[in-house]
Every structure is written in structure tokens, then in C-alpha cells.
Design a protein around this motif. Structure first.
Motif, short mmCIF file in Angstrom:
data_model
loop_
_atom_site.label_atom_id
_atom_site.label_comp_id
_atom_site.label_asym_id
_atom_site.label_seq_id
_atom_site.Cartn_x
_atom_site.Cartn_y
_atom_site.Cartn_z
N PHE A 265 -1.46 5.31 -0.61
CA PHE A 265 -0.58 4.17 -0.29
C PHE A 265 0.78 4.42 -0.92
O PHE A 265 0.96 5.35 -1.72
N PHE B 234 -7.90 7.04 -0.37
CA PHE B 234 -6.99 5.95 0.03
C PHE B 234 -5.61 6.16 -0.57
O PHE B 234 -5.39 5.87 -1.74
N ASP C 295 -8.91 -2.15 1.90
CA ASP C 295 -9.61 -1.12 2.66
C ASP C 295 -10.75 -0.53 1.83
O ASP C 295 -11.85 -0.29 2.33
N ARG D 72 -4.39 -1.49 0.54
CA ARG D 72 -5.28 -0.32 0.43
C ARG D 72 -6.51 -0.66 -0.38
O ARG D 72 -7.61 -0.15 -0.11
#
Ligand code: DL6
Length: 817
Positions: A697, A695, A773, A770
Motif C-alpha cells: 500500500f 499486501f 483486505d 489494505r
């Protein structure tokens, strides 16, 4: 004794128990009827040292016989971690040791717990050096590690009332069971004094250092075995010992106490590691430490070279000296001094040798971390070396002027001397000018070096610049720290991955197998249970092993943005307070790491994290939804517990500031998913594991720069983001410090009113998204299992064997012996 029966070259493994008992009696002087656990640990270490030294002698002979070019890896820091398990694994003696210990009434776990790791480094840079030694040994490179045997390593961190407290790390008090102290074999190292210029019979101008004071460097050798290859390298650490002549001169005047005081002062040189990461302190003792390492090491190198009896111009064909950061860069003028002042080579010839011998790795682009020394201090401690640096600089600037005649400002910018109100020696400029190779530690970082911080040097010496992405050793960071996962992997793909990490790719097909996913997640859950037990024992906090373990461990520095993490923790807390059924995934946030003792803001952020943790952990509305844990004294030993038990790895530095990171690799190798910025090696990890398995960001490096140039206004984020505003208002309003409401106000001030140098607020919202997520992904456990396995399977590139292979081939020009 028992010894005479065994031939020293081939000690059979089944004598391990006998050897332990032999050492209990004859080396440690204890009754070997019922030795205690600490005694057994030390005796076992000595029994292993016996085996290591045999293999080391054989390895040295092989290097000598091949007349190989030798690699000297100079580093002011090494962080080897505990040796016992590593050595057992490398020597293939784990089972024998377990059996022997069982017969003696102990377990390997208990006995291994007796070891106190040598904390002779601050963080990433020192740990990298140790991973590299492990890989050099695995690759059978003709290499030596050189460093300092500090009597006190990095401080021991305690958390008291939520604050960091430093305690001395007296790691030597348990005795030195792994090392050999070479007490009768020392090199003199000379500081201070003044330079006398004179003309010899041949009419040559000569320079001789007069006066000054001499300290002796005593070698302490520690052995680094290659993985099951019978090859052993030496990490030679120098300890300062007072010189005899000086003691005598005091004694002759009857000043007995003065003599002893002098001895203590001299031996101070190797007393303590400076605990600053990414910000040098500029103290005289530190410069002396650097030269102490360099001078003693150069004497060793020259002694070995002389044995060959070849001419000096062959020196670069036989030796390469690698500078781990600029800390040992004074080796460049020291080699020049040896060649010009002592060997009487012409300057041009000496310089030709020098710039074919040295290679330099840069590990940071933070301006405050680039090492400079006040010229006056340098002149006082190393007067001849300063003269040599001037001469290097004079010739260098002369060449630059010829190459770039139309850029007058360039000379001042690339000069080895910074000229302003105060003059400084710039160690990075010295290292670049004096080396044939300059490398960064990730692709991204190496580009930043070429394009910004050292751009002008890149234009002058384009062929010198290259990248060598960092790596970690899979022996320690998977096989040793996560034996159950290592075993599961080996069951499916065999053992080759231990020396060829790309083999982990063979796990990829299993990522879709429900059975393997289940086995994988069971191993991970057991690891998480073990960490939960440790946390309960240490911090008295009960955590749910099923919760998402979100872990941020590394040195505390504003650029690493532990602050951004805790702002997000508070955001989750507020969401739970507003709606206890918000459907938030239960999480355990784990923090660990030391702050430099003089770094106020870093220490204050530690305090904030602990304060937030206390508030959240004791709020009945929160229950099992959220826990915040700060584990004290993060070190290699603790990292070994944490890596196997982490779900989400926090790698959230401001883009452009983390040169590489290596913790990021350790987590992912053990199956953690990364949440991170486009920085350092994260970017290459993304390329390898794929963007559905990591992930990322936040701002990109060039966006950080653009924003800064345009005028970054952190307040706009405060004003437009109500969740963020609520969090900052709580901190500055004393929500987490009811007894002292102003306690954390300055942290918020630094964000809102002092420019938020690390762009915490600019990245907050994309980080929070994020994180959502990540939470959603965790709810899908089979999906998480697949991501986790693919992270492990695709980490082959990040083995330090790959890094060392590249250094050996592309920089050093050496092969395995
Ligand atoms: O290269 C090892 C390590 C990197 O992984 C980290 O990103 C970087 O911050 C660290 N650099 C230093 C700089 N120290 N000094 N001077 O520790 O190096």
C-alpha cells in the motif's frame, strides 16, 4: 582424567554427557554429583567449545594450505543471538545433547533458557553481520569477523508505567563459556599525540606520531560453525586492556591510585555499545572505539600477510577488507599510514593497494544517519589520520576537477571535508573514494544510492556501485526458531533446503492440498498458542490463539511508522465502539522494539502504544475483538519466539527510507503475510511471492519526493478523513491519558503542525484499506493457509547463503575452501 582416553581430533558424540560432567568439575569447579541448571548449561557450552576449536584449527590450516585470499568483515556491531541451539544444530549434536541432558535430569529447553545472548548490536545492521558469518561458514569462505567485545551490549529494556526504562546489560557476568580470551597476545592501539615531520638519511619526508597514549587490544574469539560441514569461522572481538608501560610510569612516581584510574579509563573504550540506531552520536569515545577496532584488526591482518613473505603489491590479491557501514572506514587512512609511514611505500603505490582492498556496504539513506566527525575532534584523537585524509582528498578533488571541469560546485559537494561554520569529515565520502566496491542492501536502496544520495560519486566511479540484497540464515530463522514447521517441510521435501533455500519451491504443489494446509495451520496454531502463553506469563494479558496476530517488531524510529500502526488500531477500536457487531476479525496487535535512549519522539510513541493498549484491553465493550500487547526487551531471543507465531508482518516504513529490512524476510520465511510499503526488500519480496500473497500500500518513493517538493500539507488529510480526524482528536484530547490530557498532544502536533516528515497521514487511508483486505483474507482460512505456504515456499532468494555467494563471487573474488 576422562580426557586422556579420547583423541582430541575425534571426540565421539556419546561422550557429551561425560564431557559435561568433566567440565562441571574441572572447568567450573563444582560438585558434579548434582549440578544445577546454569552450571550444566555452562559445562555443555564448554564441551561444545572443545569441538568447535578443533574444527576451527583444522579450518585455519586448510585456509593456510590453500593460501587463499582472506575476507575480513569489519563491523562495530554483531548480534549473534543465543549460541547453544545454533551450535548443536550445526554440529549435528542436538539429539545427543537432549539425551545427555535427560540423563542429567534436564530438558534442552530448560538448559537453553539459561543462556543470555550477547547484545553487541543495535538492530538490523548487527544482526545482518551475524547472519552473514553463519553463511560464510556454511559456504566455507576463508573469512573472519572482526568487532568489539563490549562489556555492556544494547541496554535491557523494561516497560514501567507504559514507558521505556533502560537497564545495563551485564552479559558477561555469567562468565565467558563460548569464547577464548587471548590474554597473552595483544596489540597496542595509539590515540592522540602530535605528528613530527622529519627528513631521513635518504632525504624522504617522514611522519612520526609522538606522545599520545596507548591502549592494548586483547582478542576474544568466538566460533561460528558451518552447517554440518566441519568448517568453523572465528568472530574476533577486541577488548581494551590498559597498557603495562603506562601503569609502570605511574607506579614509578608513586601514584598508585592514579595508575589504577588510568587503567580504568583505558578499559572504558570497549565498555559500552552506543545504543543509537540510524543516528550517530558523534562522541569522542565512539571515534576511539572505531579506531580501536580498526587498528587492532589491521595489525592482525598485516601479521598474517607477512607470514606469506610476498611483496606488498600482492596485498589486494590476498586480502579483502569489507566495511560494514562507515563505522570502520578509518581503516582506509590506517592502511595508508601503515604503507606510507611504516613500510615507506610511495603514496601512489600505497593508494593503488588501498583502493583494491576495501569494499563498503551502505545501510541507510537517512541524512541524519550519515556519519560525520567534527574535524577538531578528529585532529585531536587521530592527528596523523586527518593529515592522510586531507591528502587523499587533495588528490581526489584534483582528479574530479580534471574529469568535470565545468562544475565548480561539485568539488565542495563530493569533498571528504564538509566546509561550513564547522568543518566535518564525511565518512561515507571517505569510504566511497577508498573502496573498489560500494553496495546497497536491496535493489531499491541501491538505485536510490545511485540516483540520489551518492549520485555524483556514481558519475565519478560508475563501476564501483552494485547491489547485494540482504538475506537471513535459514538455520536460525527457520530450522532453529520453528522446529515443528521445519520438520513438516523436511518430511515433504527432504533436508536440502537447509543449505539451498531455493529448494523450498518444492512446497508449492502442496499449497493446494487440503491435508497439507491443515497440517501447516496446526503447526502455526501451536506456535501461536505458545506465544499466547508467553504473553500471558509476561504481560498478564489473555489473547485468543485464533485471533489474527498482527506484529510490528523492530527498532522504534519515526520512519518505521509504529505510529501509523497505532492510528489504525485506534480506528478499529472506534469501529467496535460504534458497532460491537461490526464483524471485525479478532486481532492481537503485538509491538516490540527499543528506542534510542535520547530519542524523545520514539520513546513517546512507545508510551502512546502502551496507553492505547491499556485503554483497549480494559474496555469491556471490546472483549476478545482486539488486544494490544507490547513485549518488552525485543532481542534475538524474543524474535525467535515471535517469528513462528505471526500471521501479519508490519513493514510499513515511509517509502524510500528503509534500506532493506530483514525482519520482513524472517516473518515471511515462517509463513507470515506481509503488509508493507513499496520500500527496501519488500519490493523484491513482492516479485518473488506474487501480489496476491503480500499486501502493499501507500505512496511510492518518487511520490513521497514529489509530494514533498510540491509542498505536502498533512492537514488536508485531517480535514477530509473523518475517521482519521476522530483518532487524532482522541489522542490530543487525552482519551488515552485521562490523568494528563495533554500527554500525547505533541505527537499529533508533529503530524499536523510540524510537517509530518514521515507522511503518516498521507498513507493512512490506503493502509486502513489494505488492512481490511488482510482481515477479509484471514476469514478465508484455506486461502490464508495457501498464501502462508507460498510465502515460505518462495523465500529461497532471501537466504543469506545467496547474499554471501554473491559477495564472494562479485565483490571479494573468493571461493569456498
Ligand atoms: O542492512 C541491514 C539493515 C537494513 O535491513 C535496514 O533496513 C537498515 O535500516 C539498517 N541500517 C542501519 C544503519 N545503521 N547505521 N548507521 O542500521 O541495516
Amino acid at each position: 582424567g576422562m580426557r586422556e582416553t579420547a583423541s582430541p581430533a575425534t571426540l565421539p558424540a556419546d561422550t557429551l554427557k561425560a564431557d559435561i560432567l568433566w567440565h562441571v568439575l574441572y572447568s567450573l569447579g563444582r560438585d558434579n554429583e548434582r549440578p544445577d541448571r546454569q552450571t550444566v548449561f555452562r559445562a555443555l557450552a564448554l564441551a561444545l567449545r572443545d569441538r568447535l576449536v578443533e574444527k576451527w584449527i583444522a579450518s585455519q590450516r586448510a585456509i593456510y594450505a590453500k593460501s587463499s585470499k582472506r575476507v575480513y568483515y569489519l563491523s562495530l556491531e554483531f548480534l549473534p543471538g543465543p549460541f547453544l541451539r545454533q551450535n548443536l544444530i550445526a554440529l549435528g549434536l542436538e539429539k545427543e545433547a537432549r539425551d545427555a541432558l535427560t540423563e542429567l535430569g534436564f530438558t534442552l529447553d530448560d538448559v537453553a533458557g539459561e543462556e543470555w545472548e550477547p547484545g553487541l548490536g543495535n538492530g538490523g545492521l548487527g544482526r545482518l553481520a551475524s547472519c552473514y558469518l553463519d553463511s560464510m561458514a556454511a559456504l566455507r569462505l576463508p573469512a573472519y569477523g572482526y568487532g568489539i567485545r563490549y562489556a555492556f551490549g544494547i541496554f535491557h529494556q523494561l516497560i514501567r508505567d507504559g514507558q521505556q526504562v533502560e537497564r545495563a546489560d551485564n552479559w558477561l557476568r555469567g562468565g565467558q563459556h563460548w569464547e577464548f580470551e587471548r590474554t597473552h597476545y595483544m596489540h597496542p592501539v595509539r590515540f592522540y599525540g602530535s605528528v613530527r615531520e622529519w627528513v631521513d638519511e635518504q632525504g624522504r619526508l617522514r611522519h612520526t606520531l609522538e606522545g599520545g597514549s596507548t591502549v592494548m587490544a586483547m582478542a576474544c574469539d568466538m566460533f561460528i560453525p558451518g552447517y554440518r560441514n566441519d568448517y568453523v569461522l572465528n568472530m574476533r572481538l577486541w577488548a581494551a586492556k590498559s597498557s603495562r608501560e603506562f601503569e609502570f610510569s605511574f607506579f614509578n612516581t608513586g601514584d598508585y591510585i592514579g595508575a589504577v584510574e588510568k587503567k580504568i579509563r583505558d578499559e572504558n573504550i570497549s565498555m559500552v555499545l552506543y545504543p543509537n540506531d540510524e543516528a550517530p552520536e558523534g562522541k569522542e569515545l565512539r571515534l576511539k572505539q572505531q579506531f580501536f577496532l580498526v587498528s587492532a584488526t589491521m595489525q592482525d591482518i598485516v601479521r598474517r600477510f607477512r607470514k606469506k613473505g610476498v611483496a606488498w603489491d600482492q596485498f589486494p590479491r590476498k586480502n579483502v577488507i569489507h566495511l560494514n557501514e562507515t563505522h570502520p572506514a578509518v581503516a582506509i587512512p590506517e592502511l595508508m599510514r601503515l604503507l606510507v609511514d611504516e613500510e615507506l611505500l610511495p603514496w601512489e603505490e600505497a593508494w593503488y593497494i588501498c583502493v583494491r582492498t576495501f569494499a563498503y556496504t551502505n545501510h541507510t539513506v537517512l541524512p541524519e544517519a550519515l556519519e560525520v566527525w567534527p574535524e577538531e575532534l578528529f585532529r585531536k584523537v587521530l592527528p596523523r589520520h586527518l593529515q592522510i585524509i586531507y591528502e587523499i582528498n587533495r588528490r581526489f578533488l584534483h582528479d574530479v576537477r580534471r574529469q568535470f571541469p565545468h562544475d565548480p560546485g561539485l568539488l565542495a559537494r563530493v569533498s571528504l571535508i564538509h566546509e561550513g561554520e564547522q568543518r566535518f569529515v564525511r565518512m561515507s565520502h571517505l569510504a566511497i573514494v577508498g573502496s573498489f566496491s560500494v553496495n546497497g542492501v536491496s535493489a531499491h536502496h541501491s538505485n536510490i544510492i545511485k540516483e540520489s544520495i551518492f549520485n555524483e560519486f556514481y558519475k565519478i566511479f560508475p563501476e564501483r556501485f552494485n547491489n547485494k540484497t540482504n538475506g537471513i540464515t535459514p538455520r536460525r530463522w527457520l530450522r532453529q526458531c520453528n522446529p515443528t514447521l521445519a520438520w513438516l517441510i523436511t518430511e515433504h521435501i527432504g533436508t536440502e533446503w537447509l543449505t539451498d533455500l531455493e529448494q523450498l519451491k518444492k512446497l508449492e504443489p502442496y499449497a493446494e492440498s487440503a491435508g497439507f494446509q491443515k497440517a501447516w495451520m496446526e503447526v502455526r496454531l501451536r506456535n501461536k498458542q505458545k506465544l499466547a502463553e508467553y504473553i500471558h506469563a509476561k504481560n498478564g494479558i489473555t489473547i485468543l490463539p485464533e485471533s489474527l496476530y498482527d506484529v510490528h517488531v523492530k527498532r522504534f524510529h519515526e520512519y518505521k511508522r509504529q505510529l501509523l500502526n497505532i492510528l489504525h488500531v485506534i480506528t478499529l477500536y472506534n469501529r467496535i465502539r460504534r458497532d460491537p457487531d461490526a464483524g471485525i476479525v479478532p486481532r492481537t496487535f503485538i509491538f516490540g522494539g527499543k528506542a534510542a535512549p535520547g530519542y524523545y519522539m520514539a520513546k513517546h510513541i512507545i508510551q502512546l502504544i502502551n496507553a492505547v493498549g491499556y485503554t483497549i484491553n480494559t474496555d469491556p465493550r471490546v472483549g476478545d475483538m482486539l488486544k494490544v500487547v507490547f513485549l518488552q526487551n525485543y532481542c534475538v531471543t524474543l524474535a525467535e519466539r515471535i517469528m513462528p507465531a505471526t500471521d501479519l508482518s508490519e513493514q510499513i516504513s515511509t517509502a524510500g527510507m528503509e534500506a532493506s529490512g530483514t525482519g520482513n524476510m524472517k516473518f515471511a520465511l515462517n509463513g507470515a503475510i506481509t503488509i508493507g510499503t513499496h520500500d527496501g526488500a519488500n519490493i523484491e519480496m513482492l516479485e518473488h511471492v506474487g501480489d496476491e500473497n503480500l499486501f502493499l500500500f501507500g505512496l511510492l518513493s518518487h511520490e513521497v519526493e514529489d509530494l514533498r517538493r510540491q509542498g505536502y500539507n498533512p492537514r488536508t488529510f485531517y480535514e477530509t478523513d473523518s475517521e482519521l480526524r476522530e483518532v487524532l482528536d482522541m489522542i490530543s484530547g487525552g482519551y488515552f491519558s485521562p490523568g494528563d490530557p495533554h500527554m500525547f498532544r505533541d505527537i499529533v502536533e508533529s503530524l499536523l503542525n510540524h510537517g509530518d516528515r514521515y507522511m503518516v497521514l498521507a498513507d493512512f487511508r490506503s493502509y486502513a484499506y489494505r488492512q481490511q483486505d488482510a482481515a477479509r483474507a484471514y476469514l478465508d482460512q484455506p486461502g490464508w493457509a495457501r498464501r502462508s505456504m507460498l510465502n515460505t515456499a518462495r523465500m529461497g532468494f532471501f537466504s543469506s547463503d545467496r547474499s554471501m555467494g554473491e559477495y564472494a563471487r562479485d565483490i571479494w573474488g573468493v571461493e569456498g575452501v
